[in-house]
Design an enzyme around this catalytic site. Sequence first.
Site, PDB file in Angstrom:
ATOM      1  N   ASN A   1      23.156  91.968  17.764  1.00 23.75           N
ATOM      2  CA  ASN A   1      23.162  90.422  18.315  1.00 23.75           C
ATOM      3  C   ASN A   1      24.432  89.656  18.232  1.00 23.75           C
ATOM      4  O   ASN A   1      25.112  89.804  17.433  1.00 23.75           O
ATOM      5  CB  ASN A   1      22.184  90.287  17.518  1.00 23.75           C
ATOM      6  CG  ASN A   1      22.250  88.055  17.121  1.00 23.75           C
ATOM      7  OD1 ASN A   1      22.130  88.051  18.566  1.00 23.75           O
ATOM      8  ND2 ASN A   1      21.638  87.929  16.320  1.00 23.75           N
TER       9      ASN A   1
ATOM     10  N   LYS B   1      25.821  86.928  19.281  1.00 24.33           N
ATOM     11  CA  LYS B   1      25.584  86.112  19.246  1.00 24.33           C
ATOM     12  C   LYS B   1      25.957  85.282  20.262  1.00 24.33           C
ATOM     13  O   LYS B   1      26.364  85.671  21.184  1.00 24.33           O
ATOM     14  CB  LYS B   1      26.718  85.511  17.433  1.00 24.33           C
ATOM     15  CG  LYS B   1      25.793  86.629  16.448  1.00 24.33           C
ATOM     16  CD  LYS B   1      25.976  86.243  15.193  1.00 24.33           C
ATOM     17  CE  LYS B   1      24.970  87.420  14.601  1.00 24.33           C
ATOM     18  NZ  LYS B   1      25.560  86.855  12.544  1.00 24.33           N
TER      19      LYS B   1
ATOM     20  N   GLU C   1      20.551  81.436  11.935  1.00 24.10           N
ATOM     21  CA  GLU C   1      21.234  80.392  12.557  1.00 24.10           C
ATOM     22  C   GLU C   1      20.793  79.459  13.345  1.00 24.10           C
ATOM     23  O   GLU C   1      21.431  77.886  13.308  1.00 24.10           O
ATOM     24  CB  GLU C   1      22.796  81.452  13.447  1.00 24.10           C
ATOM     25  CG  GLU C   1      23.522  81.933  12.280  1.00 24.10           C
ATOM     26  CD  GLU C   1      24.599  83.159  12.482  1.00 24.10           C
ATOM     27  OE1 GLU C   1      24.905  83.848  12.495  1.00 24.10           O
ATOM     28  OE2 GLU C   1      24.059  83.541  13.999  1.00 24.10           O
TER      29      GLU C   1
ATOM     30  N   GLU D   1      16.265  89.233   7.687  1.00 22.76           N
ATOM     31  CA  GLU D   1      17.493  89.187   7.181  1.00 22.76           C
ATOM     32  C   GLU D   1      17.954  88.116   6.342  1.00 22.76           C
ATOM     33  O   GLU D   1      17.607  86.712   6.627  1.00 22.76           O
ATOM     34  CB  GLU D   1      18.525  88.446   8.575  1.00 22.76           C
ATOM     35  CG  GLU D   1      18.076  89.265   9.444  1.00 22.76           C
ATOM     36  CD  GLU D   1      18.841  88.860  10.853  1.00 22.76           C
ATOM     37  OE1 GLU D   1      19.624  89.150  11.624  1.00 22.76           O
ATOM     38  OE2 GLU D   1      18.318  86.892  11.143  1.00 22.76           O
TER      39      GLU D   1
ATOM     40  N   GLY E   1      26.983  87.448   7.765  1.00 17.80           N
ATOM     41  CA  GLY E   1      27.847  86.799   8.202  1.00 17.80           C
ATOM     42  C   GLY E   1      28.825  86.791   6.822  1.00 17.80           C
ATOM     43  O   GLY E   1      30.015  86.370   6.903  1.00 17.80           O
TER      44      GLY E   1
ATOM     45  N   SER F   1      23.990  92.097   7.525  1.00 18.39           N
ATOM     46  CA  SER F   1      25.423  92.664   7.478  1.00 18.39           C
ATOM     47  C   SER F   1      25.029  94.526   7.023  1.00 18.39           C
ATOM     48  O   SER F   1      26.067  94.907   6.440  1.00 18.39           O
ATOM     49  CB  SER F   1      26.029  92.211   5.986  1.00 18.39           C
ATOM     50  OG  SER F   1      26.406  90.955   6.276  1.00 18.39           O
TER      51      SER F   1
END
Length: 255
Positions: free
Chosen positions: A13, A15, A100, A170, A176, A216
Amino acid sequence: MDKAKRKAIIAGNWKMNKTPKEATALLNEIKPLVADADCEVIACVPYVDLAAAIEATAGSNVKIGAENCHWAASGAFTGEISTGMLKEIGVEYVVLGHSERRQYFGETDETVNKRTKAALAAGLKPIVCVGELLWERECNITEEVIARQIKLDLWDVTEDELQNVVIAYEPVWAIGTGKTATAEQAEEVCAFIRAQLAKLYNQEAADAVTIQYGGSMNDANADELLSKVNVDGGLIGGASLVAEKFAAIVKAASK
């Protein structure tokens, strides 16, 4: 992983990273490193990179995914992208409900469900993200949060459609932040997700669903995380932007 029952999938991903030229360069680095992978390899890239990514990966085993889609086929939705637009250029997967998107852009379980059903109707394979906040884990309501998300995000998704759905667990507190759920914590929640799917559908259908871990995961911890029976791959953030690190995770999933 249990490859006898379901596909192992490693998806990057990206982002909001990489221009089209940078995307082409990174994918050209990644391709030879993962050419012999015994798992599905996906790069989910920003909208402006999709055409370049599809061109760069043509003829390879790397699939391309988008990072979101809208539920409407067309209309007055400035800044949005439809499933038909993605399908026409060759996109196969789409990430939906990422934390997010939920945190910064107002996504709800209702809109994730609408996007998921639209993606499935268009022949795309949604990677549906679920996960609890740190406060929710500390309050010991992880299971309640995850059960609610699974029920709502997959509302009205049929058993046949479920075959094309990937779930990404997740934990929001591990995205992050450099924090990672232990392999035992990841296995516990991924197993709980599978149990919820068995309640909603049946055990055979649940056993066939790929459930990724996405908090992560990196080249250092992938082996341990992927050794767990209900962790079927990863949705990889930062490590997916470094070819050697991403390839190491793919190698771990290929065992």
